[in-house]
Design a protein around this motif. Structure first.
Motif, short mmCIF file in Angstrom:
data_model
loop_
_atom_site.label_atom_id
_atom_site.label_comp_id
_atom_site.label_asym_id
_atom_site.label_seq_id
_atom_site.Cartn_x
_atom_site.Cartn_y
_atom_site.Cartn_z
N SER A 137 33.25 52.80 48.84
CA SER A 137 32.79 51.42 49.06
C SER A 137 33.64 50.45 48.24
CB SER A 137 31.33 51.29 48.64
OG SER A 137 30.50 52.16 49.37
N PRO A 138 33.87 49.24 48.77
CA PRO A 138 34.62 48.24 48.01
C PRO A 138 33.92 47.89 46.70
CG PRO A 138 34.37 47.58 50.32
CD PRO A 138 33.47 48.75 50.11
N LEU A 139 34.71 47.57 45.70
CA LEU A 139 34.14 47.15 44.42
C LEU A 139 33.39 45.83 44.62
CD1 LEU A 139 37.20 47.87 42.10
CD2 LEU A 139 35.11 49.23 42.30
N ASN A 140 32.21 45.73 44.01
CA ASN A 140 31.36 44.54 44.17
C ASN A 140 31.21 43.84 42.82
OD1 ASN A 140 29.48 42.60 44.74
ND2 ASN A 140 27.92 44.00 45.51
N PHE A 141 31.90 42.71 42.68
CA PHE A 141 31.85 41.96 41.44
C PHE A 141 30.97 40.72 41.56
CE2 PHE A 141 35.86 44.30 41.06
CZ PHE A 141 35.73 44.83 39.78
N ALA A 142 30.05 40.71 42.53
CA ALA A 142 29.22 39.54 42.80
C ALA A 142 28.39 39.12 41.58
CB ALA A 142 28.32 39.80 44.00
N SER A 143 27.98 40.09 40.78
CA SER A 143 27.11 39.78 39.63
C SER A 143 27.88 39.77 38.31
CB SER A 143 25.97 40.80 39.55
OG SER A 143 25.19 40.78 40.73
N ALA A 144 29.18 39.81 38.38
CA ALA A 144 30.00 39.86 37.16
C ALA A 144 29.95 38.53 36.42
CB ALA A 144 31.43 40.20 37.50
N ARG A 145 30.08 38.59 35.11
CA ARG A 145 30.12 37.39 34.29
C ARG A 145 31.46 36.67 34.50
NH1 ARG A 145 28.80 39.95 28.53
NH2 ARG A 145 30.26 41.48 29.41
N PRO A 146 31.51 35.38 34.20
CA PRO A 146 32.77 34.63 34.36
C PRO A 146 33.92 35.29 33.60
CG PRO A 146 30.96 33.13 33.91
CD PRO A 146 30.41 34.52 33.74
N GLY A 147 35.04 35.40 34.28
CA GLY A 147 36.23 35.93 33.63
C GLY A 147 36.34 37.44 33.61
N ALA A 148 35.38 38.15 34.21
CA ALA A 148 35.36 39.61 34.12
C ALA A 148 36.64 40.24 34.67
CB ALA A 148 34.14 40.17 34.83
N LEU A 149 37.02 39.83 35.88
CA LEU A 149 38.21 40.43 36.50
C LEU A 149 39.48 40.09 35.73
CD1 LEU A 149 37.58 40.15 40.34
CD2 LEU A 149 38.29 42.20 39.11
N GLN A 150 39.56 38.86 35.24
CA GLN A 150 40.75 38.49 34.50
C GLN A 150 40.82 39.24 33.17
OE1 GLN A 150 41.38 34.28 34.22
NE2 GLN A 150 43.34 34.48 33.17
N LEU A 151 39.67 39.42 32.52
CA LEU A 151 39.64 40.21 31.29
C LEU A 151 40.05 41.65 31.56
CD1 LEU A 151 36.49 39.01 29.29
CD2 LEU A 151 38.86 39.06 28.48
N MET A 152 39.55 42.22 32.66
CA MET A 152 39.94 43.58 33.02
C MET A 152 41.44 43.66 33.25
SD MET A 152 36.75 44.42 35.58
CE MET A 152 37.64 45.75 36.40
N GLN A 153 41.98 42.66 33.92
CA GLN A 153 43.42 42.62 34.14
C GLN A 153 44.17 42.57 32.81
OE1 GLN A 153 45.10 38.85 35.30
NE2 GLN A 153 46.42 39.81 36.84
N CYS A 154 43.70 41.73 31.89
CA CYS A 154 44.35 41.59 30.57
C CYS A 154 44.28 42.90 29.80
CB CYS A 154 43.70 40.47 29.78
SG CYS A 154 44.03 38.82 30.43
N TYR A 155 43.10 43.54 29.80
CA TYR A 155 42.95 44.80 29.08
C TYR A 155 43.87 45.87 29.65
CZ TYR A 155 38.73 43.14 26.64
OH TYR A 155 37.84 42.47 25.84
N LEU A 156 43.96 45.93 30.98
CA LEU A 156 44.80 46.96 31.59
C LEU A 156 46.27 46.70 31.31
CD1 LEU A 156 44.99 49.53 33.20
CD2 LEU A 156 44.94 48.19 35.31
N VAL A 157 46.70 45.45 31.38
CA VAL A 157 48.09 45.13 31.05
C VAL A 157 48.38 45.49 29.60
CG1 VAL A 157 49.73 43.23 30.73
CG2 VAL A 157 48.35 43.34 32.81
#
Length: 291
Positions: A137-157
């Motif tokens: 199933s596709p990842l569902n970030f509908a309930s994520a806090r602001p900035g969650a995806l960008q923080l994940m991107q920063c942590y992974l980089v």
């Protein structure tokens, strides 16, 4: 006047495809797969074998392996160790990513901390990390806090750069050798044996095996014969007859029911195959064990 110095993104992650945290048993495997994005696998506990383009390696607790886009790979448990693994797949076209091709990294304390922050942010954003291999199933970030995806991107980089900067002792190449080839072939044949054991009711099919394991007919037959001494179809039929003998001894089903449950085209075909492998008809075998 201060001149603006632009930031060149040496690692630019476009997005995430999947994030899993698996708890595999000691018999887990998945068939070889390819996809057009990067995948990293981190072993949080236990051990698991990775097969990469015909190379086999054992991954230990605290190690990470990367699979580049369109690289054939599979992961196979070793029958001895269960394992907990995190799998993250993401798109990144940055040339520097070539550094991660066919390398295993043993995480240093600083790298592990960064990756832990990534997983914690992902878990908070998703509610929980998927743990079923079949869940696509596709990842569902509908309930994520602001900035969650960008923080994940920063942590992974940050995590990727920490690996690039890690010491030589923390990095080992995935190399072709007789031992790595043997491990790869052993792991693939074990996976095929488990697939057959779980599909005894199916008609033995070499094209099905080739398709499921993404292997050519010639290569699949060769490694299977070298490991088991039999062709895949002979082995599949042999396992069917072994199961039939067990069912006959248990006396819960009659011969017709056993034939149907094991997927034989007819009772006559079943009887012919049974006699070919045992020297006895099903009825004669039943009489011999009840004598």
């Amino acid at each position: 006047m201060f001149e603006l110095i632009p930031i060149h993104q040496e690692i630019a992650i476009q997005g995430f495809h999947s994030i899993y945290y698996f708890e595999f048993d000691k018999y887990f495997y998945h068939p070889p797969e390819k996809h057009d994005f990067w995948e990293l696998l981190y072993v949080d506990d236990g051990k698991i074998n990775a097969v990469v383009d015909g190379i086999g390696v054992t991954l230990q607790k605290g190690q990470v392996i990367f699979h580049q886009p369109m690289e054939s790979h599979t992961h196979v448990a070793n029958h001895l160790d269960s394992s907990n693994v995190a799998v993250v797949s993401f798109s990144c076209n940055s040339p520097i990513m070539e550094y991660f091709n066919k390398k295993i990294f043993s995480l240093e304390k600083s790298s592990l901390k960064i990756f832990s922050l990534f997983l914690a942010e992902a878990k908070a954003a998703l509610g929980q990390l998927p743990g079923e291999y079949e869940n696509k199933s596709p990842l569902n970030f509908a309930s994520a806090r602001p900035g969650a995806l960008q923080l994940m991107q920063c942590y992974l980089v940050e995590f990727l750069f920490s690996l690039i900067r890690s010491g030589e002792n923390a990095v080992s190449p995935v190399e072709h050798s007789p031992a790595s080839r043997r491990m790869a072939e052993n792991s693939l044949v074990e996976a095929m044996e488990r697939y057959i054991a779980n599909h005894l009711a199916a008609a033995p099919s070499l094209p099905l095996l080739c398709q499921h394991f993404s292997l050519s007919r010639t290569y699949l037959c060769r490694i299977f014969k070298e490991e088991t001494g039999n062709s895949p179809i002979h082995y599949w039929l042999e396992q069917k007859i072994r199961a039939a003998k067990k069912m006959i001894r248990e006396e819960e089903l009659n011969v017709t029911q056993i034939s149907e449950s094991l997927g034989f085209a007819s009772i006559h075909h079943f009887s012919r195959m049974f006699k070919r492998f045992t020297g006895l008809s099903p009825i004669a075998y039943k009489s011999s064990v009840n004598a």
